[in-house]
Design a protein around this motif. Structure first.
Motif, short mmCIF file in Angstrom:
data_model
loop_
_atom_site.label_atom_id
_atom_site.label_comp_id
_atom_site.label_asym_id
_atom_site.label_seq_id
_atom_site.Cartn_x
_atom_site.Cartn_y
_atom_site.Cartn_z
N ILE A 98 4.36 44.92 14.27
CA ILE A 98 2.90 44.84 14.16
C ILE A 98 2.31 46.06 13.46
CG2 ILE A 98 2.34 45.90 16.38
CD1 ILE A 98 0.58 42.83 14.95
N ALA A 99 3.09 47.10 13.24
CA ALA A 99 2.60 48.37 12.69
C ALA A 99 1.80 48.22 11.39
CB ALA A 99 3.75 49.35 12.50
N PRO A 100 2.20 47.38 10.43
CA PRO A 100 1.43 47.31 9.19
C PRO A 100 -0.03 46.90 9.36
CG PRO A 100 3.60 46.35 8.87
CD PRO A 100 3.44 46.60 10.35
N VAL A 101 -0.36 46.14 10.42
CA VAL A 101 -1.75 45.78 10.63
C VAL A 101 -2.39 46.58 11.76
CG1 VAL A 101 -1.48 43.46 9.69
CG2 VAL A 101 -1.24 43.81 12.15
N ALA A 102 -1.62 47.41 12.43
CA ALA A 102 -2.16 48.18 13.55
C ALA A 102 -2.40 49.65 13.22
CB ALA A 102 -1.22 48.07 14.75
N PHE A 103 -1.66 50.20 12.27
CA PHE A 103 -1.73 51.63 12.01
C PHE A 103 -1.83 51.93 10.51
CE2 PHE A 103 1.24 50.98 15.65
CZ PHE A 103 0.37 51.39 16.65
N HIS A 104 -2.51 53.02 10.18
CA HIS A 104 -2.54 53.49 8.80
C HIS A 104 -1.34 54.38 8.50
CE1 HIS A 104 -7.16 52.90 8.40
NE2 HIS A 104 -6.51 51.78 8.57
N GLU A 105 -0.94 55.15 9.47
CA GLU A 105 0.22 56.03 9.31
C GLU A 105 1.48 55.18 9.24
OE1 GLU A 105 1.24 60.26 11.31
OE2 GLU A 105 0.94 58.64 12.73
N THR A 106 2.43 55.61 8.43
CA THR A 106 3.68 54.85 8.32
C THR A 106 4.81 55.58 9.04
OG1 THR A 106 4.41 55.95 6.29
CG2 THR A 106 3.00 53.97 6.05
N TRP A 107 5.82 54.81 9.45
CA TRP A 107 6.98 55.41 10.09
C TRP A 107 7.65 56.41 9.15
CZ3 TRP A 107 12.06 56.01 8.97
CH2 TRP A 107 12.87 56.49 10.00
N HIS A 108 7.75 56.05 7.88
CA HIS A 108 8.41 56.93 6.91
C HIS A 108 7.74 58.30 6.87
CE1 HIS A 108 10.62 58.23 3.39
NE2 HIS A 108 9.46 58.58 2.86
N ASN A 109 6.41 58.33 6.77
CA ASN A 109 5.71 59.61 6.73
C ASN A 109 5.84 60.37 8.05
OD1 ASN A 109 4.90 59.21 4.11
ND2 ASN A 109 2.85 58.49 4.65
N ALA A 110 5.60 59.69 9.15
CA ALA A 110 5.62 60.37 10.46
C ALA A 110 7.01 60.87 10.83
CB ALA A 110 5.09 59.42 11.54
N SER A 111 8.03 60.14 10.42
CA SER A 111 9.40 60.57 10.77
C SER A 111 9.80 61.83 10.02
CB SER A 111 10.39 59.44 10.49
OG SER A 111 10.46 59.17 9.10
N ASN A 112 9.07 62.17 8.99
CA ASN A 112 9.36 63.39 8.23
C ASN A 112 8.55 64.61 8.68
OD1 ASN A 112 11.41 62.52 6.36
ND2 ASN A 112 9.85 61.20 5.48
N TYR A 113 7.67 64.44 9.66
CA TYR A 113 6.89 65.58 10.15
C TYR A 113 7.82 66.58 10.83
CZ TYR A 113 2.65 62.68 9.71
OH TYR A 113 1.63 61.89 9.25
N ALA A 114 7.53 67.84 10.62
CA ALA A 114 8.25 68.91 11.33
C ALA A 114 7.86 68.86 12.81
CB ALA A 114 7.88 70.26 10.73
N ASP A 115 8.73 69.36 13.65
CA ASP A 115 8.46 69.37 15.08
C ASP A 115 7.15 70.09 15.41
OD1 ASP A 115 10.71 67.88 15.58
OD2 ASP A 115 11.91 69.58 16.28
N ASP A 116 6.80 71.12 14.61
CA ASP A 116 5.54 71.83 14.86
C ASP A 116 4.33 70.93 14.76
OD1 ASP A 116 6.74 74.22 15.48
OD2 ASP A 116 6.42 75.13 13.50
N VAL A 117 4.37 69.94 13.89
CA VAL A 117 3.26 68.99 13.76
C VAL A 117 3.09 68.24 15.08
CG1 VAL A 117 2.45 66.90 12.58
CG2 VAL A 117 3.48 68.77 11.26
#
Length: 191
Positions: free
Chosen positions: A28-47
């Motif tokens: 359901i993520a494509p219609v529920a969220f603007h953020e993508t898994w690809h982008n979020a999975s690349n965030y540093a732990d500090d984020v």
């Protein structure tokens, strides 16, 4: 199934990260969220740490989770405080002159959908919004994608109604998102 609904703690960034990445991987993520898994999975732990600490402070945002007796985080909702004039405009959003609480990152793990957890989380998030002393929240809002019919039906059951604001989905501009809002029960506003 029983849940403990509570706000997150500053040191729970790893659980926040895991639940958010799970949400972004859901079909359901494509219609529920603007953020993508690809982008979020690349965030540093500090984020993730900073996001969690800010939310745990509970001043301009907070995150509610539903936790099972076994300690599993089954769902979440994030509340962002938008003082008048400072909300994130989308489409023709004439409501920015109201102090608003914006619900985002709404997610229930599939096995916990339909259990009443979503209502418990929304009740807690909305209650927190109305109890804020400053700013005095006049309405709670959220955005729903035109293809997220189940979510819109749930929001309507809670009293949310579509406002005049709509905007194209940033990921698929031919599709539309609609703002829905719940006015303050003791005299808040909706536009």
């Amino acid at each position: 199934m029983g849940y403990q609904v509570r706000t997150i703690k500053a040191d729970e960034w790893q659980q926040v990260k895991e639940l958010r990445l799970t949400a972004l991987a859901d079909p359901i993520a494509p219609v529920a969220f603007h953020e993508t898994w690809h982008n979020a999975s690349n965030y540093a732990d500090d984020v993730w740490r900073v996001r969690t600490e800010r939310s745990a402070a509970g001043t301009d945002m907070t995150t509610y989770i539903g936790e099972t007796a076994e300690g599993t985080w089954a769902g979440m909702v994030v509340v962002l405080v938008e003082p008048s004039g400072q909300g994130e405009p989308k489409g023709e959003d004439a409501s920015l002159d109201l102090d608003t609480a914006h619900l985002v990152a709404v997610y229930m793990r599939p096995e916990h959908r339909g259990t009443g957890l979503a209502r418990q989380l929304f009740d807690a998030a909305i209650r927190w919004s109305w109890e804020l002393e400053s700013p005095r929240i006049e309405r709670v809002r959220l955005w729903v994608h035109e293809d997220n019919v189940r979510a819109e039906g749930f929001y309507r059951k809670l009293g949310f109604v579509r406002t005049s604001a709509s905007a194209p989905d940033p990921k698929a501009p031919s599709r539309t998102e609609f703002e829905m809002a719940l006015p303050r029960p003791d005299g808040g506003g909706t536009r």
